[in-house]
Design a protein around this motif. Structure first.
Motif, mmCIF file in Angstrom:
data_model
loop_
_atom_site.group_PDB
_atom_site.id
_atom_site.type_symbol
_atom_site.label_atom_id
_atom_site.label_comp_id
_atom_site.label_asym_id
_atom_site.label_seq_id
_atom_site.Cartn_x
_atom_site.Cartn_y
_atom_site.Cartn_z
ATOM 1 N N ASN A 1 11.396 13.063 4.894
ATOM 2 C CA ASN A 1 11.116 12.690 6.271
ATOM 3 C C ASN A 1 9.619 12.478 6.491
ATOM 4 O O ASN A 1 8.810 13.374 6.261
ATOM 5 N N GLY A 2 9.257 11.271 6.933
ATOM 6 C CA GLY A 2 7.868 10.963 7.241
ATOM 7 C C GLY A 2 7.046 10.467 6.075
ATOM 8 O O GLY A 2 5.872 10.141 6.253
ATOM 9 N N VAL A 3 7.640 10.394 4.882
ATOM 10 C CA VAL A 3 6.910 9.934 3.700
ATOM 11 C C VAL A 3 7.375 8.527 3.338
ATOM 12 O O VAL A 3 8.546 8.314 3.006
ATOM 13 N N PHE A 4 6.456 7.576 3.409
ATOM 14 C CA PHE A 4 6.721 6.185 3.053
ATOM 15 C C PHE A 4 6.052 5.887 1.713
ATOM 16 O O PHE A 4 5.161 6.615 1.273
ATOM 17 N N ALA A 5 6.458 4.796 1.075
ATOM 18 C CA ALA A 5 5.830 4.386 -0.184
ATOM 19 C C ALA A 5 5.773 2.873 -0.237
ATOM 20 O O ALA A 5 6.694 2.186 0.244
ATOM 21 N N VAL A 6 4.685 2.335 -0.803
ATOM 22 C CA VAL A 6 4.501 0.889 -0.879
ATOM 23 C C VAL A 6 3.839 0.499 -2.192
ATOM 24 O O VAL A 6 3.257 1.333 -2.894
ATOM 25 N N GLY A 7 3.916 -0.790 -2.516
ATOM 26 C CA GLY A 7 3.174 -1.341 -3.639
ATOM 27 C C GLY A 7 3.794 -1.042 -4.982
ATOM 28 O O GLY A 7 4.989 -0.766 -5.109
ATOM 29 N N ASN A 8 2.955 -1.063 -6.001
ATOM 30 C CA ASN A 8 3.448 -0.934 -7.368
ATOM 31 C C ASN A 8 3.874 0.475 -7.744
ATOM 32 O O ASN A 8 4.407 0.679 -8.837
ATOM 33 N N LEU A 9 3.656 1.442 -6.878
ATOM 34 C CA LEU A 9 4.292 2.747 -7.054
ATOM 35 C C LEU A 9 5.805 2.586 -7.043
ATOM 36 O O LEU A 9 6.530 3.367 -7.670
ATOM 37 N N LEU A 10 6.301 1.560 -6.371
ATOM 38 C CA LEU A 10 7.742 1.363 -6.222
ATOM 39 C C LEU A 10 8.349 0.518 -7.327
ATOM 40 O O LEU A 10 9.544 0.593 -7.575
ATOM 41 N N HIS A 11 7.542 -0.318 -7.968
ATOM 42 C CA HIS A 11 8.095 -1.281 -8.929
ATOM 43 C C HIS A 11 6.963 -1.824 -9.781
ATOM 44 O O HIS A 11 6.393 -2.865 -9.496
ATOM 45 N N GLY A 12 6.630 -1.138 -10.846
ATOM 46 C CA GLY A 12 5.524 -1.630 -11.678
ATOM 47 C C GLY A 12 5.948 -2.787 -12.557
ATOM 48 O O GLY A 12 6.852 -2.630 -13.349
ATOM 49 N N VAL A 13 5.377 -4.037 -12.402
ATOM 50 C CA VAL A 13 4.248 -4.221 -11.527
ATOM 51 C C VAL A 13 4.336 -5.635 -10.954
ATOM 52 O O VAL A 13 4.786 -6.551 -11.629
ATOM 53 N N GLU A 14 3.936 -5.789 -9.694
ATOM 54 C CA GLU A 14 3.877 -7.101 -9.058
ATOM 55 C C GLU A 14 2.419 -7.439 -8.771
ATOM 56 O O GLU A 14 1.524 -6.627 -8.981
#
Length: 410
Positions: A280-293
């Protein structure tokens, strides 16, 4: 040592394109006190040491160098009113939305109303790839090479081999040439294909396909790279430098310490189209989510997270049970990999996938609990190390109380 405690509205952890994009959009949208923490002394992420052009695209008049793009990302966040603090390392969590930090100025404990994780990704080094042999100097990843050449002006060597055949591999080869090295070959364990021919290095550097690195030779300094070919032959390429490229893994250590569920495919946080993780309250963005774009895609995701963060700050309910999305072999992963309430579509209305082997015009089939939700034929081949996409116009057919949605390729 006394630990100072304070609060902010949104804490962004990571000062690369994704984190800076998120902070700029949030600060400009009235999210309150937005603070970015970056462990490096200079923010900007990987583009800081990528001297080639093409960053920013039309937004920068056709593209600029990596350092110029990084500086513009920093400037945009600061112009919007975000606070950027460099040289600050987040060491752990002291609560659901509270982190402990260390910096030259001392220890702090910061509590936020929302946390955005933007810690990026890294290439697997030689040790993580389980390449045997001695441990001489002259072994790099692309990031280590670019920092050594462009940031620290170090002398590298004379003859180099690049492991990989992705855009980052060719960027590594370009950096080696700038440093005055002869690039002996690019090596990939993938078979030759039409796509391989299309992406062959422009300078005609030999591209060795279906070849696996089996050992490094040399004691104090690298003297060669031993390869095993598809037909069983072994050869040793004489060189004093080798660069391992690609094979990205998200920098997920902080997310894992915060009990954020990791997706088994991407190895980054599991998340939905609103960039909400399982905490709850923790978001994630960028290449932490899908290495790598690309840096541009990471920055776009950073900007896109602002709207869901603002809704959360306005007391929007955090979803508890969300169906996950998984893939069958040879597909490696899909992102996003959770389906949020309301069937929000991901960025640009499509999911991103990767495959472990080349697929010629695959048919993607989406199923849940035995029901076929969607079929989509790709017009072009899908190749390892390169993203391809699945439309999201089937999301309204997902049962929010059903089991995992599975994607198969035929």
């Amino acid at each position: 040592m006394t630990r100072r405690e304070r609060t902010v509205d949104v804490l962004v952890i990571g000062g690369g394109p994704a984190g800076l994009g998120a902070a700029a959009e949030l600060a400009a949208s009235g999210a309150g006190r937005v603070e970015i923490l970056e462990r490096e002394q200079i923010a900007g992420g990987i583009p800081r040491h990528c001297l080639h052009g093409g960053f920013g695209g039309r937004a920068t008049g056709g593209g600029v160098t990596g350092p110029a793009y990084a500086q513009e990302c920093v400037a945009a966040a600061e112009r919007a009113g975000a606070t950027l603090r460099t040289g600050v390392t987040v060491t752990g969590w002291a609560g659901p939305l509270t982190v402990d930090t260390t910096a030259p100025t001392g220890l702090e404990r910061i509590t936020a109303r929302a946390v955005v994780l933007a810690t990026g990704a890294r290439e697997r080094p030689r040790s993580a790839r389980l390449v045997p042999g001695t441990r001489p100097s002259g072994v790099y990843t692309t990031g280590e090479l670019q920092q050594a050449v462009h940031l620290h002006r170090q002398r590298i060597g004379t003859r180099a081999v690049v492991i990989g055949n992705e855009p980052v591999s060719r960027a590594a080869a370009d950096t080696l040439r700038v440093a005055g090295l002869d690039v002996v070959a690019l090596v990939t364990d993938q078979p030759p294909s039409r796509l391989t021919a299309l992406t062959r290095p422009r300078d005609r550097t030999p591209l060795l396909t279906h070849a696996t690195v089996t050992a490094l030779t040399g004691r104090e300094r690298l003297t060669g790279v031993t390869l095993r070919h598809h037909d069983g032959r072994t050869t040793t390429l004489r060189c004093d430098t080798v660069v391992f490229t690609g094979d990205w893994i998200p920098d997920h250590e902080l997310a894992r310490r915060g009990a954020v569920t990791l997706d088994p495919g991407t190895r980054g946080p599991a998340y939905d189209a609103s960039y909400r993780t399982t905490e709850n309250g923790v978001f994630a963005v960028g290449n932490l989510l899908h290495g790598v774009e690309s840096a541009g895609i990471a920055a776009a995701e950073g900007r896109a997270v602002a709207a869901p963060v603002l809704r959360h700050l306005a007391a929007d309910a955090w979803p508890v049970d969300r169906p996950s999305v998984a893939v069958d072999s040879p597909l490696q992963w899909i992102a996003p990999n959770l389906i949020g309430p309301g069937g929000d579509a991901p960025l640009r209305g499509r999911f991103t996938l990767r495959t472990s082997r080349r697929l010629s015009s695959p048919l993607l089939v989406v199923r849940q609990d035995g029901r076929v939700l969607h079929r989509q034929r790709l017009l072009l081949p899908a190749a390892p190390g390169r993203p391809f996409h699945l439309r999201a116009d089937w999301l309204d057919r997902v049962d929010p109380h059903g089991t995992t949605v599975r994607i198969a390729a035929r």
